[in-house]
Write an enzyme that holds these catalytic residues in place. Structure first.
Site, PDB file in Angstrom:
ATOM      1  N   LEU A   1      -0.695   7.235   2.633  1.00 45.67           N
ATOM      2  CA  LEU A   1       0.094   7.959   3.631  1.00 45.67           C
ATOM      3  C   LEU A   1       0.857   7.030   4.562  1.00 45.67           C
ATOM      4  CD1 LEU A   1      -1.808  11.019   5.099  1.00 45.67           C
ATOM      5  CD2 LEU A   1       0.234  10.992   3.686  1.00 45.67           C
ATOM      6  N   ALA A   2       0.193   5.993   5.067  1.00 39.47           N
ATOM      7  CA  ALA A   2       0.838   5.113   6.050  1.00 39.47           C
ATOM      8  C   ALA A   2       1.986   4.350   5.407  1.00 39.47           C
ATOM      9  CB  ALA A   2      -0.184   4.143   6.648  1.00 39.47           C
TER      10      ALA A   2
ATOM     11  N   LEU B   1      -5.465  11.322   9.013  1.00 37.26           N
ATOM     12  CA  LEU B   1      -4.176  11.587   8.373  1.00 37.26           C
ATOM     13  C   LEU B   1      -3.051  11.452   9.389  1.00 37.26           C
ATOM     14  CD1 LEU B   1      -5.110  14.596   6.037  1.00 37.26           C
ATOM     15  CD2 LEU B   1      -4.858  12.189   5.447  1.00 37.26           C
TER      16      LEU B   1
ATOM     17  N   ARG C   1     -18.830  12.646  14.350  1.00 34.61           N
ATOM     18  CA  ARG C   1     -19.511  12.158  13.162  1.00 34.61           C
ATOM     19  C   ARG C   1     -20.630  11.169  13.458  1.00 34.61           C
ATOM     20  NH1 ARG C   1     -14.114  11.639   9.332  1.00 34.61           N
ATOM     21  NH2 ARG C   1     -13.961  13.880   9.001  1.00 34.61           N
TER      22      ARG C   1
ATOM     23  N   HIS D   1     -17.745   5.585   5.285  1.00 37.39           N
ATOM     24  CA  HIS D   1     -16.571   6.417   5.104  1.00 37.39           C
ATOM     25  C   HIS D   1     -15.274   5.793   5.597  1.00 37.39           C
ATOM     26  CE1 HIS D   1     -14.266  10.042   4.649  1.00 37.39           C
ATOM     27  NE2 HIS D   1     -14.071  10.194   5.940  1.00 37.39           N
TER      28      HIS D   1
ATOM     29  N   GLY E   1       0.833  -1.197   0.000  1.00 35.91           N
ATOM     30  CA  GLY E   1       0.000   0.000   0.000  1.00 35.91           C
ATOM     31  C   GLY E   1       0.864   1.243   0.000  1.00 35.91           C
TER      32      GLY E   1
END
Lengths: 261, 595
Positions: free
Chosen positions: B15-16, B405, B299, B365, B12
């Site tokens: 970001l990670a 993030l 949320r 999400h 992958g």
């Protein structure tokens, strides 16, 4: 959980009951290109990706012949990843944000022509990433350990850089550029990234390496000033401004750069 | 190349994965980086609003402890607290690092980083680059990793899909198998450690805010090979998305962070244009019910309220939609701070949010659940680590906006040294090494061959749609045990029908059909983990809400769900949550937080 969000905004085109799509196919890089016609039921709010998904599920041509499902690339579907770019009704753009209601029919889908065609609508754009490597499109860090904040910056400068930083490497500018062909021109995408990093207070320190990257035989001087790139860019990046600024930088560097050595 | 011959595989390139790759390459070791799409096109680009870090430049008395408290409180106390605390402490330095990399973060008058508000906090804690922060952060890491690639430390395998782990006889991870998505060639890649950084499984729900690569397929493969999967039932449904034919497009929480208001007309069946409806005839239901946080409640709460309003027939035009209104905010502020997301709305819906309130509805999400990891991002399989959305740590029962993030980068930064440490000390493969690679390679080739050979009347895309519809209808905002049981039955039916699909593409070169068929099977197995985890948990906590069990039940359910694969389906066990730092207390967003 569905909701009808779109009230038909186009008045001139009455939506037909079906959507006709012509797709330029290619089974593999060595196979010839052929056209196939498809017809799917019209629904409000369809984008090209939805049409392709529908065809993929049941790949039968308009003539009723069973065929292989068309192959394309997609990921974010929000026009930020750039992967689903193809030529739609003659213009390179992202297929996720191409809405059927705004397109003349029959809709034609073709792979971008400036990159090797892998299959159907898929092309190999790895040369764009190679160009980023060549122009050193990064800030040279001392290391990723904690050194506190970066340099202070004026919001106006940040906004100018932000515009360049939104480039998603989609290739629309290169598809539109008359000079970009057969590796003879590095193209506006890479030049704009040079601009992005040459404007940064730290990035500036490696300005010369980047300029050298765009001063080779296929470099910035090969721009023919057609200005198609800036019109083709889906992110409204001021590509011609970047070319202008970097052209100026390379000229000055070309004239006086040797003094530094 | 590597100084001591260590090679670490990262699966992958979001970001990670890139964060981990950068750290490992910087330490002088070799990285093989696998990604279905070119890494610059990973799903992280979809993150919009920003990245949290208690930098406290606004004179509000913010602190990393306050960030930590908001995170575990927002997560309804299901998160293990030590890693959440460590993330919040690292967050300011992560933001500063991105600042040094040249991310065009928005600035204050003094040229400092600007911060905005986000859900579940009273502080301006979210750094942002316009409204495309995820894109900007991903690009910064992409650039740094390209620098290491140019130096020969990182080798990218883009358009390769990881299929499985290679485990030796002691269940130690020795590498992975991956498939070239053009040729369908499968290869075994030896590695001294493997880091999973594959993001979320939103595609299990058919349509979600996730990108098309977010199937959870590789993680499901790890689960099927013995990796524990934790808190699968905690799926975040974002309150504000734009429903579409092909996906649900995200409308960032930053719209509310910058002052956007959620409302519906007070009058059912209201016919007037929204601008013609006077203020007193509008129902700002979040502000009314939650005066302390208003539109910036977490949320899970905003989603349930919007869902309920629509269920009660109060949705705009009687449909499943409410207004998200930013028309009162000055145009220059909107353009500077929210430009990118307002463009997305206009592009796909046709209305200009500067002048017309947006129409939005909740959409699947984010997965708070994921691979079980310890406080060093290590899974229960030796040599296998995980970071980012695909691991379960940090967010508990509900993730706060702009914490994803930072958790991705944190996870990558912790996983990298942990992977190096393991790889440095693990005894290298003995003489039977080659055998484990060959046998796993053969197993994967047989799966492909069987799929290509089998013929039946089932359509893989129809099965995917059915799974998505059942999961969306029954395993999202409001959950009932009867419906969860029925959903699991449906999933079993789909798994059975899966045996009768036929690949509808006779041309296997660069085909989409075979990879999708493989994803589908893995998604079905993971869907059962989500559904049965939800069935078992008889309480309401964060994103998991059961009207029949409306309260949080700490006595019985303050524990982490752990699913382990067996041929008969997931086997569940539970482990206690580490709440050693902040004692659990009831969430109440109608009032200011007392810590």
């Amino acid at each position: 959980m569905s909701a009808h969000l779109r009230t038909s905004s186009s008045t001139s085109r009455v939506p037909s009951k079906t959507v006709e799509i012509h797709i330029r196919r290619r089974a593999n890089p060595d196979a010839p290109q052929t056209w196939e016609r498809f017809e799917i039921p019209y629904r409000p709010n369809l984008n090209i990706i939805s049409c392709l998904m529908e065809i993929q599920q049941n790949p039968v041509t308009k003539e009723g012949t069973r065929t292989t499902p068309p192959v394309w690339q997609m990921n974010c579907l929000e026009q930020v990843c750039g992967i689903c770019t193809m030529v739609i009704n003659g213009r390179a753009r992202q297929s996720c944000s191409a809405l059927v209601d705004n397109l003349e029919q029959p809709i034609t889908l073709e792979p971008m022509s400036k990159f090797p065609n892998v299959r159907d609508l898929v092309v190999d754009r790895s040369q764009m990433f190679d160009h980023l490597r060549r122009v050193h499109a990064w800030v040279e860090l001392d290391g990723t350990h904690d050194l506190g904040p970066g340099p202070r910056m004026d919001q106006e400068d940040v906004q100018e850089r932000y515009a360049y930083s939104r480039c998603m490497t989609c290739g629309c500018c290169l598809e539109a550029c008359p000079q970009y062909e057969d590796d003879n021109y590095i193209g506006p995408q890479a030049i704009a990234q040079v601009r992005l990093f040459n404007m940064h207070p730290t990035g500036k320190m490696n300005r010369d390496e980047r300029l050298e990257g765009i001063m080779e035989d296929d470099g910035i001087t090969n721009c023919g000033n057609a200005q198609n790139c800036v019109k083709a860019c889906p992110m409204n990046i001021p590509l011609t401004k970047a070319i202008y600024e970097e052209n100026r930088e390379t000229v000055i560097y070309g004239l006086f750069g040797w003094l530094k050595r | 190349m590597a100084t001591n011959g260590i090679k670490i595989a990262i699966v992958g390139g979001g970001l990670a994965g890139l964060a981990a790759a950068m750290k490992i390459a910087e330490a002088g070791h070799a990285v093989d980086l696998f990604s279905i799409v070119p890494v610059k096109r990973s799903h992280s680009v979809c993150a919009q609003g920003g990245i949290n870090g208690a930098v406290n430049t606004k004179g509000e008395g913010d602190s990393t402890w306050e960030h930590f408290d908001d995170t575990v409180y927002g997560g309804d106390f299901l998160a293990n607290q030590p890693p959440a605390k460590a993330m919040c402490e690292m967050a300011p330095s992560i933001i500063y690092l991105f600042d040094r990399m040249g991310v065009p973060f928005s600035r204050t008058a003094e040229g400092l980083l600007d911060f905005r508000r986000f859900g579940g906090t009273k502080h301006h804690r979210t750094a942002f680059a316009g409204a495309s922060t995820g894109q900007q952060l991903l690009y910064a890491l992409d650039e740094q990793v390209r620098r290491h690639e140019a130096a020969g430390k990182v080798k990218k395998y883009e358009h390769w899909e990881v299929l499985s782990l290679i485990l030796d006889d002691h269940q130690v991870c020795r590498g992975l198998t991956a498939m070239n998505l053009q040729t369908l060639e499968i290869k075994a890649f030896p590695a001294d450690a493997v880091i999973m950084a594959t993001g979320g499984p939103g595609l299990i729900y058919g349509k979600s805010t996730n990108s098309m690569v977010c199937t959870g397929s590789a993680v499901s493969a790890c689960y099927q090979q013995g990796a524990k999967y934790a808190n699968g039932e905690f799926i975040q449904v974002h309150p504000t998305s734009i429903p579409g034919e092909d996906k649900l497009r995200l409308m960032s929480e930053s719209a509310r962070g910058e002052g956007g208001r959620v409302w519906v007309p007070r009058q059912k069946g209201e016919q007037r244009a929204p601008s013609a409806i006077p203020e007193k005839e509008r129902w700002y239901f979040l502000e009314e019910k939650y005066p302390a946080y208003g539109n910036l409640v977490p949320r899970d709460i905003a989603t349930r309220e919007i869902f309920q309003v629509c269920l009660d027939g109060m949705g705009v035009s009687g449909e499943n939609q409410v207004f998200l209104d930013v028309t009162h905010i000055p145009a220059d502020v909107l353009d500077r701070k929210l430009g990118a997301i307002l463009e997305i709305y206009e592009m796909f819906v046709g209305d200009d949010p500067h002048h017309v309130p947006m129409r939005i509805f909740p959409g699947v999400h984010y997965s708070m659940g994921g691979l079980w990891v310890d406080f060093n991002q290590r899974t229960n399989i030796s040599g296998l680590l995980a970071a980012g959305e695909c691991d379960y740590s940090i967010h508990g029962a509900n993730r706060l906006g702009a914490n994803s993030l930072v958790s991705c980068v944190y996870g990558g930064f912790i996983a990298a040294p942990a992977a190096i440490e393991w790889a440095t000390n693990v005894p290298h493969n003995g003489s039977d090494g080659a055998r484990v690679y060959e046998s796993e390679l053969q197993r994967q080739e047989e799966i492909n061959a069987a799929l290509i050979k089998q013929s039946g009347t089932e359509n893989q895309y129809v099965l995917h749609q059915e799974m998505g519809k059942w999961m969306t209808d029954n395993v999202t905002v409001v959950r009932y045990n009867e419906k969860l049981k029925a959903t699991d039955q449906k999933l079993l039916e789909l798994i059975d029908r899966y045996q009768h699909i036929s690949i509808n593409d006779s041309n296997l070169w660069a085909t989409m059909a075979l990879p999708h068929a493989r994803h589908l099977k893995n998604m079905l197995d993971l869907a059962r983990v989500i559904t049965l985890g939800a069935l078992n948990r008889n309480e309401s906590r964060g994103a998991h809400y059961k009207p029949d069990f409306p309260e949080r039940d700490d006595e019985n359910w303050l524990k982490t769900t752990i699913a382990e694969y067996s041929g008969e389906g997931p086997v569940f066990s539970y482990e206690p949550v580490d709440v050693s730092l902040i004692p659990p207390r009831k969430r109440d967003y109608s009032k200011g937080k007392k810590t």
